[in-house]
Design a protein around this motif. Structure first.
Motif, PDB file in Angstrom:
ATOM      1  N   UNK A 142       0.824  -1.202   0.000  1.00 29.68           N
ATOM      2  CA  UNK A 142       0.000   0.000   0.000  1.00 29.68           C
ATOM      3  C   UNK A 142       0.862   1.259   0.000  1.00 29.68           C
ATOM      4  N   UNK A 143       1.906   1.264   0.887  1.00 31.97           N
ATOM      5  CA  UNK A 143       2.770   2.437   0.975  1.00 31.97           C
ATOM      6  C   UNK A 143       3.531   2.645  -0.330  1.00 31.97           C
ATOM      7  N   UNK A 144       3.964   1.520  -0.952  1.00 36.26           N
ATOM      8  CA  UNK A 144       4.674   1.634  -2.226  1.00 36.26           C
ATOM      9  C   UNK A 144       3.741   2.236  -3.274  1.00 36.26           C
ATOM     10  N   UNK A 145       2.498   1.716  -3.304  1.00 33.61           N
ATOM     11  CA  UNK A 145       1.534   2.224  -4.281  1.00 33.61           C
ATOM     12  C   UNK A 145       1.267   3.714  -4.053  1.00 33.61           C
ATOM     13  N   UNK A 146       1.065   4.079  -2.793  1.00 30.91           N
ATOM     14  CA  UNK A 146       0.761   5.477  -2.488  1.00 30.91           C
ATOM     15  C   UNK A 146       1.915   6.378  -2.885  1.00 30.91           C
ATOM     16  N   UNK A 147       3.160   5.928  -2.576  1.00 26.72           N
ATOM     17  CA  UNK A 147       4.315   6.760  -2.911  1.00 26.72           C
ATOM     18  C   UNK A 147       4.420   6.939  -4.417  1.00 26.72           C
ATOM     19  N   UNK A 200      -5.443  21.768  -9.996  1.00 29.56           N
ATOM     20  CA  UNK A 200      -6.053  22.666  -9.020  1.00 29.56           C
ATOM     21  C   UNK A 200      -5.458  24.056  -9.241  1.00 29.56           C
ATOM     22  N   UNK A 201      -6.278  25.053  -9.527  1.00 29.64           N
ATOM     23  CA  UNK A 201      -5.710  26.379  -9.810  1.00 29.64           C
ATOM     24  C   UNK A 201      -4.919  26.898  -8.620  1.00 29.64           C
ATOM     25  N   UNK A 202      -3.746  27.465  -8.891  1.00 23.13           N
ATOM     26  CA  UNK A 202      -2.923  28.007  -7.815  1.00 23.13           C
ATOM     27  C   UNK A 202      -1.983  26.995  -7.209  1.00 23.13           C
ATOM     28  N   UNK A 203      -2.243  25.712  -7.362  1.00 19.73           N
ATOM     29  CA  UNK A 203      -1.352  24.715  -6.772  1.00 19.73           C
ATOM     30  C   UNK A 203      -0.544  23.986  -7.845  1.00 19.73           C
ATOM     31  N   UNK A 204      -1.196  23.660  -8.964  1.00 17.26           N
ATOM     32  CA  UNK A 204      -0.538  22.941 -10.066  1.00 17.26           C
ATOM     33  C   UNK A 204       0.133  21.664  -9.583  1.00 17.26           C
ATOM     34  N   UNK A 205       1.409  21.456 -10.050  1.00 16.84           N
ATOM     35  CA  UNK A 205       2.098  20.192  -9.751  1.00 16.84           C
ATOM     36  C   UNK A 205       2.384  20.022  -8.259  1.00 16.84           C
ATOM     37  N   UNK A 206       2.578  21.123  -7.537  1.00 20.31           N
ATOM     38  CA  UNK A 206       2.964  20.955  -6.129  1.00 20.31           C
ATOM     39  C   UNK A 206       1.787  20.542  -5.249  1.00 20.31           C
ATOM     40  N   UNK A 207       0.619  20.324  -5.840  1.00 21.39           N
ATOM     41  CA  UNK A 207      -0.500  19.780  -5.066  1.00 21.39           C
ATOM     42  C   UNK A 207      -0.211  18.366  -4.584  1.00 21.39           C
ATOM     43  N   UNK A 208       0.728  17.683  -5.269  1.00 18.71           N
ATOM     44  CA  UNK A 208       0.975  16.271  -4.952  1.00 18.71           C
ATOM     45  C   UNK A 208       1.551  16.068  -3.560  1.00 18.71           C
ATOM     46  N   UNK A 209       2.198  17.092  -3.023  1.00 15.19           N
ATOM     47  CA  UNK A 209       2.832  16.918  -1.702  1.00 15.19           C
ATOM     48  C   UNK A 209       1.756  16.715  -0.627  1.00 15.19           C
ATOM     49  N   UNK A 210       0.505  16.999  -0.977  1.00 21.65           N
ATOM     50  CA  UNK A 210      -0.580  16.810  -0.003  1.00 21.65           C
ATOM     51  C   UNK A 210      -0.654  15.365   0.488  1.00 21.65           C
ATOM     52  N   UNK A 211      -0.252  14.415  -0.376  1.00 21.71           N
ATOM     53  CA  UNK A 211      -0.317  13.002   0.029  1.00 21.71           C
ATOM     54  C   UNK A 211       0.671  12.683   1.149  1.00 21.71           C
ATOM     55  N   UNK A 212       1.669  13.538   1.324  1.00 19.81           N
ATOM     56  CA  UNK A 212       2.664  13.270   2.369  1.00 19.81           C
ATOM     57  C   UNK A 212       2.597  14.297   3.491  1.00 19.81           C
ATOM     58  N   UNK A 213       2.195  15.522   3.138  1.00 16.69           N
ATOM     59  CA  UNK A 213       2.180  16.576   4.142  1.00 16.69           C
ATOM     60  C   UNK A 213       1.019  16.393   5.129  1.00 16.69           C
ATOM     61  N   UNK A 214      -0.166  16.149   4.621  1.00 18.03           N
ATOM     62  CA  UNK A 214      -1.330  16.042   5.518  1.00 18.03           C
ATOM     63  C   UNK A 214      -1.228  14.824   6.443  1.00 18.03           C
ATOM     64  N   UNK A 222      -3.344   7.033   1.531  1.00 15.74           N
ATOM     65  CA  UNK A 222      -2.098   7.495   2.136  1.00 15.74           C
ATOM     66  C   UNK A 222      -2.283   7.752   3.630  1.00 15.74           C
ATOM     67  N   UNK A 223      -3.420   8.382   3.949  1.00 18.90           N
ATOM     68  CA  UNK A 223      -3.719   8.668   5.361  1.00 18.90           C
ATOM     69  C   UNK A 223      -3.809   7.359   6.160  1.00 18.90           C
ATOM     70  N   UNK A 224      -4.521   6.376   5.590  1.00 18.47           N
ATOM     71  CA  UNK A 224      -4.669   5.097   6.288  1.00 18.47           C
ATOM     72  C   UNK A 224      -3.316   4.405   6.408  1.00 18.47           C
ATOM     73  N   UNK A 225      -2.562   4.381   5.277  1.00 21.20           N
ATOM     74  CA  UNK A 225      -1.258   3.719   5.285  1.00 21.20           C
ATOM     75  C   UNK A 225      -0.343   4.300   6.343  1.00 21.20           C
ATOM     76  N   UNK A 226      -0.247   5.627   6.381  1.00 25.02           N
ATOM     77  CA  UNK A 226       0.640   6.267   7.360  1.00 25.02           C
ATOM     78  C   UNK A 226       0.163   5.991   8.785  1.00 25.02           C
TER      79      UNK A 226
END
Lengths: 221, 233
Positions: free
Chosen positions: B10-15, B36-50, B202-206
């Motif tokens: 799961x963690x591998x898939x999420x990463x 997402x307007x205003x975030x673009x590519x850097x929206x992806x960090x949400x999977x690790x930051x939150x 990602x939330x569940x995995x972490x």
């Protein structure tokens, strides 16, 4: 219980009057801190938001230099056991808290007078709001620092640990008090400041309740 | 054993999904994320930051919970559980601060801008730091456990101010701040279904990873204390 707590306060008051250690060191600390700020400011006029921040910086560090005495002095003199025998924990906490509240109020009134004399930007437009914010701010500061003082008096390291432990606990109070002081400078009304006042009152009530509940565990060895 | 392997997968898939899935203006295929307007590519960090930010709060809550239990039962195992939770909590707290600062640099232009939530994570770091400083200053085990429990409960009482009240009354940059026009968290209105799926996976995995690490952590502390006592005795 109230009588005993008052007696404990009087004991602290008399022993303080004998040496005047806390009062003297606090007074000197306030003067030193304010003069450092005055020297670094020089001839510039600082903004009101900076003045409000610096006002609470001085209050915070003065409190940190003086308020831990309440419990640390008991440990140093070895009178903790005697106190444990003669009074219930709640009574002891009330007595110490009362002493610290008196100390904080005296100290902060002196700081306020010095600030309004020395800084032009320290001009309060809404005096009522300032008094209310000042009252609840000081009360919260005294409550939180009294329980932290009890914790560090039981821990080994005494001097440096006190501000470290107190700062995160006092941060919501200080941030809100800075905001409220700034609002008093701007001349905001009470209805503008109702959220901030609610926060600060909640903080005081929560800390007071928690301190009374938890003091037993700190005090009993 | 099975759940450990599935957690790993799961963690591998999420990463991989979080980093590699493309962001396109109009997502069609199942692996495409919306722009997402205003975030673009850097929206992806949400999977690790939150998840890291969430876990730093969960760890802190668990540390307080076991502190509370210690004061109730005076069982040193609870103190070990509380300590293990806090150890993990400070790691996740640092990770959340770093990922948040990196995201802030690219989304808002500076690493640190004293947004209310940045203030609160900073206060959380300070609380953890102070808690470890307090613990290291006390020799006796019982005294250390009860004093740090009391401190952790008092510190926990300030958390609602930081997490729930400050960000909503102060102006800030995070979603959900007082001056945010689209109030409410991002996940409600800007993510599409597959982005939400990856996010919650990602939330569940972490979270599962955290509980696994915490389990090993507190057991090792308890065993170490036992061994120390045996050696002394």
């Amino acid at each position: 219980m109230t009588n005993k707590a008052y007696a404990l306060y009087q004991k602290d008051f008399h022993s303080e009057m004998r040496t005047r250690y806390a009062v003297n060191s606090l007074a000197m600390f306030v003067i030193v801190a304010i003069s450092v700020i005055l020297f670094s400011v020089g001839n510039e006029t600082i903004t009101q938001s900076l003045t409000a921040g610096l006002f609470w910086v001085v209050i915070f560090f003065s409190a940190m230099s003086g308020l831990s005495r309440a419990f640390v002095s008991e440990e140093e003199r070895g009178t903790t056991l005697a106190l444990q025998l003669v009074a219930a924990p709640t009574t002891i906490f009330s007595g110490k808290l009362f002493f610290n509240i008196v100390l904080v109020f005296c100290m902060n009134i002196v700081i306020t007078i010095l600030y309004s004399a020395l800084f032009d930007s320290f001009a309060i437009k809404n005096f009522g709001l300032f008094i209310v914010a000042f009252f609840f701010g000081c009360a919260g500061l005294a409550i939180a620092s009294t329980i932290i003082a009890a914790i560090i008096s039981k821990a080994g390291a005494k001097g440096t640990l006190y501000p470290v432990l107190s700062f995160p606990i006092l941060l919501p109070l200080i941030l809100t008090s800075v905001q409220l002081t700034l609002m008093a400078f701007d001349g905001s009304t009470f209805s503008d400041a109702k959220f901030e006042l609610a926060i600060i009152i909640c903080y005081d009530v929560i800390m007071l309740t928690a301190s009374y509940l938890l003091f037993d565990f700190v005090w009993k060895d | 054993m099975v759940w450990k392997i599935s957690l790993f997968l799961l963690m591998v898939f999420v990463s991989i999904a979080g980093i590699a899935f493309p962001i396109v203006p109009i997502p069609v295929k199942w692996y495409e994320f919306p722009l997402i307007p205003g975030l673009k590519e850097n929206a992806k960090i949400i999977f690790f930051h939150v998840p890291t930010a969430w876990l730093s709060v969960v760890a802190f809550f668990m540390s307080t919970l076991y502190s509370f239990k210690y004061l109730k039962n005076k069982n040193l195992d609870d103190d070990a559980k509380s300590y293990a939770a806090a150890q993990l909590g400070i790691i996740f707290c640092i990770l959340a601060t770093i990922t948040g600062a990196v995201w802030a640099k690219f989304a808002w232009g500076s690493f640190w801008s004293w947004d209310p939530r940045q203030t609160s994570i900073f206060a959380l770091l300070l609380i953890y730091g102070a808690w470890f400083a307090l613990r290291s200053s006390i020799e006796s085990e019982e005294k250390r456990a009860s004093l740090s429990s009391v401190y952790s409960i008092i510190a926990f009482l300030t958390v609602p101010f930081f997490v729930f009240i400050m960000p909503r009354i102060m102006k800030g940059l995070h979603p959900g701040s007082a001056d945010d026009t689209n109030s409410g968290p991002v996940i409600d209105f800007k993510m599409n279904a597959n982005m939400q799926l990856i996010f919650f996976l990602s939330l569940i995995g972490f979270t599962v990873l955290y509980f696994w690490m915490w389990n090993i952590g507190y057991k090792s502390i308890i065993y170490r204390d036992k061994l120390n006592k045996q050696n002394r005795g």
